[in-house]
Design an enzyme around this catalytic site. Structure first.
Site, PDB file in Angstrom:
ATOM      1  N   CYS A  19       0.618  -1.459  -0.109  1.00  0.00           N
ATOM      2  CA  CYS A  19      -0.134   0.724   0.443  1.00  0.00           C
ATOM      3  C   CYS A  19       1.046   1.049  -0.069  1.00  0.00           C
ATOM      4  CB  CYS A  19      -0.862  -0.339   1.402  1.00  0.00           C
ATOM      5  SG  CYS A  19      -0.119   0.297   2.939  1.00  0.00           S
TER       6      CYS A  19
ATOM      7  N   HIS B 159      -2.636   1.083   6.621  1.00  0.00           N
ATOM      8  CA  HIS B 159      -3.129   1.022   5.088  1.00  0.00           C
ATOM      9  C   HIS B 159      -3.175   2.471   4.967  1.00  0.00           C
ATOM     10  CE1 HIS B 159      -4.701  -0.728   2.052  1.00  0.00           C
ATOM     11  NE2 HIS B 159      -5.599  -0.040   1.476  1.00  0.00           N
TER      12      HIS B 159
ATOM     13  N   HIS C 114      -5.605   1.793  -4.838  1.00  0.00           N
ATOM     14  CA  HIS C 114      -4.788   1.471  -3.612  1.00  0.00           C
ATOM     15  C   HIS C 114      -4.139   0.152  -3.674  1.00  0.00           C
ATOM     16  CE1 HIS C 114      -8.132  -1.361  -0.884  1.00  0.00           C
ATOM     17  NE2 HIS C 114      -8.148  -1.255  -2.008  1.00  0.00           N
TER      18      HIS C 114
END
Length: 327
Positions: A241, A289, A301
């Site tokens: 990420c 994240h 993402h």
């Protein structure tokens, strides 16, 4: 007959009691999601340790170069002092100050020579240079040793973090293996629509309102759609990420820290109502994240192992949204 029948019933019941229950798709999904979430937390830790290790390696290399350079200077100064001693010997004997210098370290020599008033103009400059260089080299050696020791510790921690990730992913895969191929696809979210959306021919391109560097960053993120998530990866073929957001902004000429927790402090914090394409959006209490906002309530993402870089409506993660940063 009655006894035999009873025995058959008892045996059947016992066998049933020891049979492993067939896991449901929902229960496996919950467990896999948790394991993947834990693996992503471990991945960010791994990324931070890896970045620190690389910095320590560079620092240790620089210090070792400084030690080598210092040793060269020491050798040159000692050669000059040897030349002075040879000249003095040819002229009738070695100055006591030089003789003492050649048999002792700089600090000890200067303390003793000063007390005995044995330092001559011929050698004073060389001796003080040698003393200064010796001190500098000793300090560099100590710093290099400390850095190398920290590097060893960091390497051990990096290996432990890597194993933690691998263990969690192995546990998740073991759970998935208990399901049919169709059910595994459901847990992984790999239905027909998702598969089609990840194909390069079907990837959308960015035509949004962002300008300047933000537009460049978003355009880069769009170009990565469909590439696989891989923990620790920063491209070009796969990403985790923070690896994706870092690479996207690097393509726009902006350097971001390696991990999501540090990217949280890499710009201006903005309210959700003020989000613009290119902003970094963060999730979960520990900020493990991060994705990139692209407009219309959506982000790009790199989700987790087994999935690809994708567009996601942020409402799907409303419960874990923590905030946004504009680099």
């Amino acid at each position: 007959m009655t006894t035999a029948a009873a025995g058959t019933v008892i045996l059947s019941s016992a066998t049933g009691a020891h049979a492993e229950p067939t896991p449901t798709v929902a229960s496996v999904k919950d467990q896999v999601d948790k394991l993947n979430n834990d693996a992503e937390v471990a991945t960010e830790k791994y990324d931070a340790l890896k970045a620190k290790r690389e910095q320590l390696q560079a620092s240790a290399s620089q210090m070792q170069d400084r030690v080598a350079s210092g040793q060269d200077k020491m050798n040159q100064l000692q050669t000059l002092l040897g030349s002075v001693a040879s000249a003095q010997y040819r002229n009738g004997g070695i100055d006591p100050s030089v003789q003492l210098m050649l048999s002792a370290n700089p600090d000890t020599y200067l303390q003793q020579a000063s007390a005995e008033n044995q330092v001559t103009d011929t050698t004073t400059g060389l001796l003080k240079q040698l003393q200064s260089e010796q001190r500098r080299m000793d300090q560099d050696r100590a710093e290099a040793a400390a850095t190398l020791a920290e590097l060893d510790t960091s390497t051990t921690a990096l290996a432990a973090s890597k194993k933690d990730i691998q263990d969690k992913l192995a546990q998740a895969q073991a759970l998935l293996n208990k399901l049919s191929a169709a059910d595994r696809a459901k847990v992984n979210g790999q239905d027909a629509a998702t598969t089609r959306a990840s194909r390069s021919a079907d990837r959308p391109t960015y035509n949004g309102p962002a300008t300047g560097r933000a537009a460049d960053a978003v355009r880069f993120a769009y170009a990565q759609l469909g590439k696989p998530y891989r923990w620790g990866a920063t491209g070009p073929d796969s990403f985790d990420c923070s690896g994706l957001t870092g690479a996207a902004w690097a393509a726009a000429g902006v350097s971001l820290p390696r991990v999501s927790q540090d990217q949280w402090n890499a710009g201006q914090h903005v309210a959700r109502a003020d989000l613009q394409p290119g902003d970094l959006v963060f999730f979960f209490g520990d900020l493990h994240h991060v994705g990139m906002y692209i407009g219309n309530g959506q982000m790009i993402h790199a989700p987790r192992t087994g999935e690809n870089v994708m567009i996601l409506d942020m409402s799907a993660m409303d419960g874990s949204y923590m905030g946004a940063v504009r680099p």
